[in-house]
Write a protein that holds these residues in place. Structure first.
Motif, PDB file in Angstrom:
ATOM      1  N   MET A   7      29.518 -39.246  49.258  1.00  0.00           N
ATOM      2  CA  MET A   7      30.330 -39.773  48.156  1.00  0.00           C
ATOM      3  C   MET A   7      30.593 -38.667  47.117  1.00  0.00           C
ATOM      4  O   MET A   7      29.651 -38.009  46.680  1.00  0.00           O
ATOM      5  CB  MET A   7      29.521 -40.899  47.481  1.00  0.00           C
ATOM      6  N   ASP A   8      31.894 -38.446  46.768  1.00  0.00           N
ATOM      7  CA  ASP A   8      32.106 -37.378  45.784  1.00  0.00           C
ATOM      8  C   ASP A   8      31.894 -37.925  44.373  1.00  0.00           C
ATOM      9  O   ASP A   8      31.850 -39.128  44.139  1.00  0.00           O
ATOM     10  CB  ASP A   8      33.485 -36.705  45.970  1.00  0.00           C
ATOM     11  N   ALA A   9      31.799 -36.981  43.425  1.00  0.00           N
ATOM     12  CA  ALA A   9      31.416 -37.348  42.061  1.00  0.00           C
ATOM     13  C   ALA A   9      32.402 -38.334  41.427  1.00  0.00           C
ATOM     14  O   ALA A   9      32.032 -39.170  40.609  1.00  0.00           O
ATOM     15  CB  ALA A   9      31.278 -36.100  41.203  1.00  0.00           C
TER      16      ALA A   9
ATOM     17  N   ALA B 194      31.392 -41.898  42.280  1.00  0.00           N
ATOM     18  CA  ALA B 194      29.957 -42.203  42.217  1.00  0.00           C
ATOM     19  C   ALA B 194      29.758 -43.467  41.377  1.00  0.00           C
ATOM     20  O   ALA B 194      30.472 -43.693  40.392  1.00  0.00           O
ATOM     21  CB  ALA B 194      29.211 -41.035  41.575  1.00  0.00           C
ATOM     22  N   VAL B 195      28.818 -44.279  41.822  1.00  0.00           N
ATOM     23  CA  VAL B 195      28.522 -45.501  41.069  1.00  0.00           C
ATOM     24  C   VAL B 195      27.862 -45.113  39.742  1.00  0.00           C
ATOM     25  O   VAL B 195      26.989 -44.264  39.709  1.00  0.00           O
ATOM     26  CB  VAL B 195      27.568 -46.406  41.890  1.00  0.00           C
TER      27      VAL B 195
ATOM     28  N   TYR C 102      29.474 -50.054  37.439  1.00  0.00           N
ATOM     29  CA  TYR C 102      28.924 -51.106  38.301  1.00  0.00           C
ATOM     30  C   TYR C 102      28.878 -52.449  37.570  1.00  0.00           C
ATOM     31  O   TYR C 102      29.217 -53.495  38.132  1.00  0.00           O
ATOM     32  CB  TYR C 102      27.514 -50.678  38.734  1.00  0.00           C
ATOM     33  N   LEU C 103      28.453 -52.419  36.303  1.00  0.00           N
ATOM     34  CA  LEU C 103      28.325 -53.664  35.534  1.00  0.00           C
ATOM     35  C   LEU C 103      29.619 -54.058  34.826  1.00  0.00           C
ATOM     36  O   LEU C 103      29.665 -55.107  34.180  1.00  0.00           O
ATOM     37  CB  LEU C 103      27.196 -53.523  34.500  1.00  0.00           C
ATOM     38  N   GLN C 104      30.655 -53.227  34.995  1.00  0.00           N
ATOM     39  CA  GLN C 104      31.947 -53.478  34.335  1.00  0.00           C
ATOM     40  C   GLN C 104      31.754 -53.749  32.850  1.00  0.00           C
ATOM     41  O   GLN C 104      32.279 -54.719  32.279  1.00  0.00           O
ATOM     42  CB  GLN C 104      32.673 -54.631  35.018  1.00  0.00           C
ATOM     43  N   LEU C 105      30.975 -52.874  32.234  1.00  0.00           N
ATOM     44  CA  LEU C 105      30.605 -53.088  30.832  1.00  0.00           C
ATOM     45  C   LEU C 105      31.798 -53.047  29.893  1.00  0.00           C
ATOM     46  O   LEU C 105      31.798 -53.742  28.867  1.00  0.00           O
ATOM     47  CB  LEU C 105      29.558 -52.053  30.397  1.00  0.00           C
TER      48      LEU C 105
END
Ligand code: HEM
Length: 231
Positions: A1-3, A6-7, A12-15
């Motif tokens: 996975m490239d930068a 990246a998660v 991830y939390l859609q903050l």
């Protein structure tokens, strides 16, 4: 996975979406205390809705686990006990409103118009799954009833001979936990509504506390309460 993909924690939390979704309606000239109180009111309600979403997921997975020809009782128990844990948390979340000073609530309340918790679509589904409104049968209780039938057990036998019933007995008690904590959540709601608005009518047009208190006359899965009298 490239930068670049990246998660990340925020991604991830859609903050950005969640933290950008609090929009108090009260004007600035009511002062920062009222704006903060309305922000608090919004956050607590949003948190409720998130937990209702999780609760519905767990209720459905518990129902599906019980509906199998060979019911997966341990799986059902995991989901049912998580629902009870969520209810306990939600009761504490209701108690948070002890920190909503009534004068701040009354200051921003006109801006809510006729919006009311009574419009919570997810809450209505929870009520339906638990069989409390409409007071018809609960799809969750129905699959449990079928599972004990298949084992040729009556409810009385299940409670009189828990060793014979095995994990089904624990499922019955997990349903009682859900029923009891849902009732306690209703009671916490009635109490907080009275503490905040007294005997005023609700924004949704009901009589308010009197209307809410009526729900305390009914519990989910009444069969599991009734059987106790017959043991
Ligand atoms: C200060 C806090 C609160 C007050 C004063 C309050 C007050 C009320 C009142 C008076 C009603 C009756 C309907 C109406 O006329 O509007 C109601 C209904 C409702 N509220 Fe609240 N509430 C509070 C917090 C909450 C929270 C945190 C939730 C969580 C989502 C919630 C969910 C509901 C639901 C689902 C109903 C419909 C209940 C039913 O029809 O039996 N309320 N609320």
């Amino acid at each position: 996975m490239d930068a670049s993909n990246a998660v990340t924690y925020a991604g991830y939390l859609q903050l950005d979406r969640i933290l950008g979704a609090q929009a108090p309606l009260s004007p600035d000239d009511l002062g920062p205390q009222v704006r903060a109180a309305e922000h608090f009111f919004i956050v607590v309600h949003q948190a409720f809705e998130l937990w209702f979403k999780q609760e519905l997921l767990d209720l459905e997975l518990a129902r599906a686990a019980l509906a199998r020809d060979e019911p997966e009782l341990e799986v059902a128990l995991d989901h049912l006990s998580r629902v009870t844990a969520i209810h306990r948390l939600l009761i504490q979340q209701m108690v948070l409103f002890d920190h909503l000073p009534p004068h701040t609530f009354l200051a921003f309340r006109p801006y809510l118009g006729e919006a009311s918790g009574a419009e919570s679509a997810q809450f209505r589904v929870v009520e339906k799954v638990l069989g409390v409104r409409p007071r018809t049968s609960s799809p969750l209780y129905d699959v449990f009833a079928r599972a004990i039938e298949r084992r040729a057990l009556s409810l009385e036998q299940l409670y009189q001979q828990p060793a014979r019933a095995g994990a089904l007995y624990r499922v019955a008690e997990a349903l009682v936990d859900i029923s009891e904590t849902f009732w306690m959540l209703t009671a916490a709601h009635v109490r907080i509504a009275e503490r905040t608005i007294g005997a005023r009518a609700g924004t949704g047009g009901t009589s308010g506390v009197e209307y809410l208190a009526e729900a305390l006359n009914h519990k989910a899965f009444p069969e599991l309460w009734d059987v106790r009298t017959r043991l």
